[in-house]
Design a protein around this motif. Structure first.
Motif, PDB file in Angstrom:
ATOM      1  N   VAL A 224      42.157  34.452  34.887  1.00 63.84           N
ATOM      2  CA  VAL A 224      40.755  34.819  34.659  1.00 63.84           C
ATOM      3  C   VAL A 224      40.704  36.245  34.131  1.00 63.84           C
ATOM      4  O   VAL A 224      41.492  37.107  34.528  1.00 63.84           O
ATOM      5  N   ASN A 225      39.772  36.491  33.226  1.00 61.44           N
ATOM      6  CA  ASN A 225      39.559  37.821  32.652  1.00 61.44           C
ATOM      7  C   ASN A 225      38.481  38.575  33.422  1.00 61.44           C
ATOM      8  O   ASN A 225      37.404  38.041  33.658  1.00 61.44           O
ATOM      9  N   THR A 226      38.777  39.845  33.752  1.00 67.82           N
ATOM     10  CA  THR A 226      37.720  40.708  34.286  1.00 67.82           C
ATOM     11  C   THR A 226      37.312  41.762  33.258  1.00 67.82           C
ATOM     12  O   THR A 226      36.656  42.742  33.600  1.00 67.82           O
ATOM     13  N   LEU A 227      37.660  41.551  32.010  1.00 67.08           N
ATOM     14  CA  LEU A 227      37.263  42.435  30.916  1.00 67.08           C
ATOM     15  C   LEU A 227      35.742  42.501  30.847  1.00 67.08           C
ATOM     16  O   LEU A 227      35.073  41.469  30.842  1.00 67.08           O
ATOM     17  N   ASP A 228      35.186  43.676  30.781  1.00 71.15           N
ATOM     18  CA  ASP A 228      33.733  43.818  30.830  1.00 71.15           C
ATOM     19  C   ASP A 228      32.984  42.936  29.823  1.00 71.15           C
ATOM     20  O   ASP A 228      31.986  42.299  30.180  1.00 71.15           O
ATOM     21  N   PRO A 229      33.409  42.858  28.550  1.00 70.32           N
ATOM     22  CA  PRO A 229      32.601  42.103  27.575  1.00 70.32           C
ATOM     23  C   PRO A 229      32.662  40.586  27.739  1.00 70.32           C
ATOM     24  O   PRO A 229      31.759  39.891  27.263  1.00 70.32           O
ATOM     25  N   VAL A 230      33.716  40.049  28.363  1.00 65.48           N
ATOM     26  CA  VAL A 230      33.885  38.587  28.372  1.00 65.48           C
ATOM     27  C   VAL A 230      34.033  37.999  29.770  1.00 65.48           C
ATOM     28  O   VAL A 230      34.359  36.829  29.929  1.00 65.48           O
ATOM     29  N   SER A 231      33.779  38.787  30.790  1.00 67.20           N
ATOM     30  CA  SER A 231      33.936  38.293  32.161  1.00 67.20           C
ATOM     31  C   SER A 231      32.803  37.334  32.528  1.00 67.20           C
ATOM     32  O   SER A 231      31.791  37.247  31.834  1.00 67.20           O
ATOM     33  N   SER A 238      34.611  47.090  35.538  1.00 69.76           N
ATOM     34  CA  SER A 238      33.775  48.202  35.996  1.00 69.76           C
ATOM     35  C   SER A 238      33.342  48.005  37.441  1.00 69.76           C
ATOM     36  O   SER A 238      33.384  48.934  38.260  1.00 69.76           O
ATOM     37  N   ALA A 239      32.939  46.775  37.780  1.00 69.12           N
ATOM     38  CA  ALA A 239      32.545  46.488  39.165  1.00 69.12           C
ATOM     39  C   ALA A 239      33.741  46.560  40.093  1.00 69.12           C
ATOM     40  O   ALA A 239      33.627  46.999  41.248  1.00 69.12           O
ATOM     41  N   ALA A 240      34.910  46.145  39.592  1.00 71.52           N
ATOM     42  CA  ALA A 240      36.112  46.167  40.425  1.00 71.52           C
ATOM     43  C   ALA A 240      36.540  47.592  40.756  1.00 71.52           C
ATOM     44  O   ALA A 240      37.065  47.853  41.855  1.00 71.52           O
ATOM     45  N   MET A 251      38.419  37.034  43.770  1.00 70.50           N
ATOM     46  CA  MET A 251      39.051  36.122  42.826  1.00 70.50           C
ATOM     47  C   MET A 251      40.378  35.596  43.355  1.00 70.50           C
ATOM     48  O   MET A 251      40.683  34.404  43.260  1.00 70.50           O
ATOM     49  N   MET A 252      41.171  36.465  43.930  1.00 72.03           N
ATOM     50  CA  MET A 252      42.452  36.035  44.494  1.00 72.03           C
ATOM     51  C   MET A 252      42.234  35.040  45.633  1.00 72.03           C
ATOM     52  O   MET A 252      42.977  34.055  45.761  1.00 72.03           O
ATOM     53  N   ALA A 253      41.215  35.268  46.435  1.00 79.37           N
ATOM     54  CA  ALA A 253      40.902  34.345  47.522  1.00 79.37           C
ATOM     55  C   ALA A 253      40.484  32.979  46.997  1.00 79.37           C
ATOM     56  O   ALA A 253      40.654  31.964  47.681  1.00 79.37           O
ATOM     57  N   ALA A 254      39.963  32.932  45.766  1.00 73.41           N
ATOM     58  CA  ALA A 254      39.541  31.670  45.147  1.00 73.41           C
ATOM     59  C   ALA A 254      40.700  30.928  44.486  1.00 73.41           C
ATOM     60  O   ALA A 254      40.497  29.851  43.929  1.00 73.41           O
ATOM     61  N   GLY A 255      41.892  31.500  44.529  1.00 71.65           N
ATOM     62  CA  GLY A 255      43.061  30.835  43.973  1.00 71.65           C
ATOM     63  C   GLY A 255      43.499  31.338  42.613  1.00 71.65           C
ATOM     64  O   GLY A 255      44.435  30.793  42.015  1.00 71.65           O
ATOM     65  N   ILE A 256      42.839  32.373  42.115  1.00 71.04           N
ATOM     66  CA  ILE A 256      43.224  32.938  40.820  1.00 71.04           C
ATOM     67  C   ILE A 256      44.450  33.822  41.023  1.00 71.04           C
ATOM     68  O   ILE A 256      44.433  34.735  41.852  1.00 71.04           O
ATOM     69  N   SER A 257      45.500  33.564  40.258  1.00 67.52           N
ATOM     70  CA  SER A 257      46.748  34.299  40.479  1.00 67.52           C
ATOM     71  C   SER A 257      47.215  35.073  39.251  1.00 67.52           C
ATOM     72  O   SER A 257      48.307  35.638  39.256  1.00 67.52           O
ATOM     73  N   VAL A 258      46.379  35.105  38.204  1.00 69.42           N
ATOM     74  CA  VAL A 258      46.663  35.903  37.010  1.00 69.42           C
ATOM     75  C   VAL A 258      45.345  36.527  36.562  1.00 69.42           C
ATOM     76  O   VAL A 258      44.369  35.808  36.344  1.00 69.42           O
ATOM     77  N   ILE A 259      45.309  37.848  36.432  1.00 67.75           N
ATOM     78  CA  ILE A 259      44.083  38.541  36.040  1.00 67.75           C
ATOM     79  C   ILE A 259      44.366  39.417  34.833  1.00 67.75           C
ATOM     80  O   ILE A 259      45.269  40.253  34.853  1.00 67.75           O
ATOM     81  N   GLN A 260      43.561  39.220  33.765  1.00 71.00           N
ATOM     82  CA  GLN A 260      43.654  40.088  32.588  1.00 71.00           C
ATOM     83  C   GLN A 260      42.610  41.186  32.725  1.00 71.00           C
ATOM     84  O   GLN A 260      41.433  40.919  32.988  1.00 71.00           O
ATOM     85  N   THR A 261      43.053  42.426  32.493  1.00 77.28           N
ATOM     86  CA  THR A 261      42.201  43.562  32.781  1.00 77.28           C
ATOM     87  C   THR A 261      42.436  44.699  31.790  1.00 77.28           C
ATOM     88  O   THR A 261      43.521  44.828  31.214  1.00 77.28           O
ATOM     89  N   ASP A 262      41.408  45.520  31.622  1.00 75.01           N
ATOM     90  CA  ASP A 262      41.550  46.773  30.901  1.00 75.01           C
ATOM     91  C   ASP A 262      41.868  47.917  31.862  1.00 75.01           C
ATOM     92  O   ASP A 262      41.969  49.073  31.438  1.00 75.01           O
TER      93      ASP A 262
END
Length: 276
Positions: A224-231, A238-240, A251-262
């Protein structure tokens, strides 16, 4: 370790994807930004691929060179020698950023730089290049270290994938949007594409979380992407930075195990703090 094996490893921490490299102290999508991502100890670096007028694959995000190189021209209409001579602006570019000594790299340069050092997400700005990119990856013996990606959440997407030639043997990541009411059908289509990972968007985080076990049982990890423009749903970098538990932790608690970030350094610090 192979890319697929790393992502499938149940003992790993959440994988960090440095979007366009670690670009805060180097131009995005530059060799220096990639070196920064390697030095930062991140798992994956994402780069954007285009093709020059004379058929060479190179790395740039935008449709024009204005933001990063100060030239309002379409790079696909230029020869590679002219493209790679252009100096890149610092960080994410724009008129306020100074020019650096870094220049637009070719895909071949990037693959040589990352060989055996970091995994690479290849973001094709034109999906019709997939066969050409796959051929270059195989020619350089890098098939175990990169991914190719495309939509995989609908029957139409599966039909398109079936028509692609020469991409076998390269890790494939499906992309899909999970919505309430159709999430199960979306998951079914993703599983049919047999990706090792799914880059997911969603109307609510709970919608995606509801499909996590099904996808995991099929050997598919969630990106999942946490990039501001496409999250999605306000789950932004920014919120993170203000409340990492509410964004990355949730997100990790929801089972997401790969995060794309700036913000890869902040995400890494957060993951390490959780392990302490």
């Amino acid at each position: 370790m192979k890319y697929i094996d790393h992502i499938a490893d149940p003992s790993r921490s959440c994988a960090i994807v440095a979007h366009r490299g670690a670009w805060h102290h180097a131009p995005e999508n530059s060799l220096a930004a990639i070196e920064n991502a390697i030095a930062g100890g991140y798992d994956i670096v994402e780069v954007d691929i285009r093709q020059s007028a004379d058929g060479v694959l190179f790395i740039l995000h935008d449709d024009t060179l204005e933001r990063m190189a100060g030239i309002d021209r379409i790079p696909e209409e230029m020869p590679i020698a002219e493209i790679t001579s252009l100096r890149l602006r610092m960080a994410d570019g724009g008129r306020e950023q100074p020019f650096t000594t870094q220049t637009v790299p070719t895909l071949e340069q990037v693959l040589e730089t990352v060989r055996g050092r970091i995994f690479v997400d290849l973001d094709l700005k034109d999906l019709e290049m997939m066969g050409i990119v796959a051929a270059k990856v195989k020619e350089m013996g890098m098939a175990d270290q990169v991914d190719l990606k495309a939509r995989a959440g609908t029957p139409e997407a599966l039909a398109w994938l079936a028509r692609q030639k020469g991409i076998d043997g390269i890790p494939f990541m499906g992309q899909a949007f999970f919505r309430i009411g159709s999430a199960e059908e979306t998951a079914k289509a993703v599983i049919a594409a047999r990706p090792f990972m799914c880059e997911a968007k969603f109307d609510e985080l709970e919608t995606l979380a509801g499909q996590h076990e099904r996808l995991r049982n099929a050997g598919i990890s969630l990106w999942v992407n946490t990039l501001d423009p496409v999250s999605c749903c306000g789950l932004t970098d920014s919120a993170a930075l203000a409340d990492p538990d509410a964004i990355w932790g949730r997100m990790m608690a929801a089972g997401i195990s790969v995060i794309q970030t700036d913000q890869p350094a902040a995400l890494k610090a957060y993951i390490e703090a959780r392990r302490a």
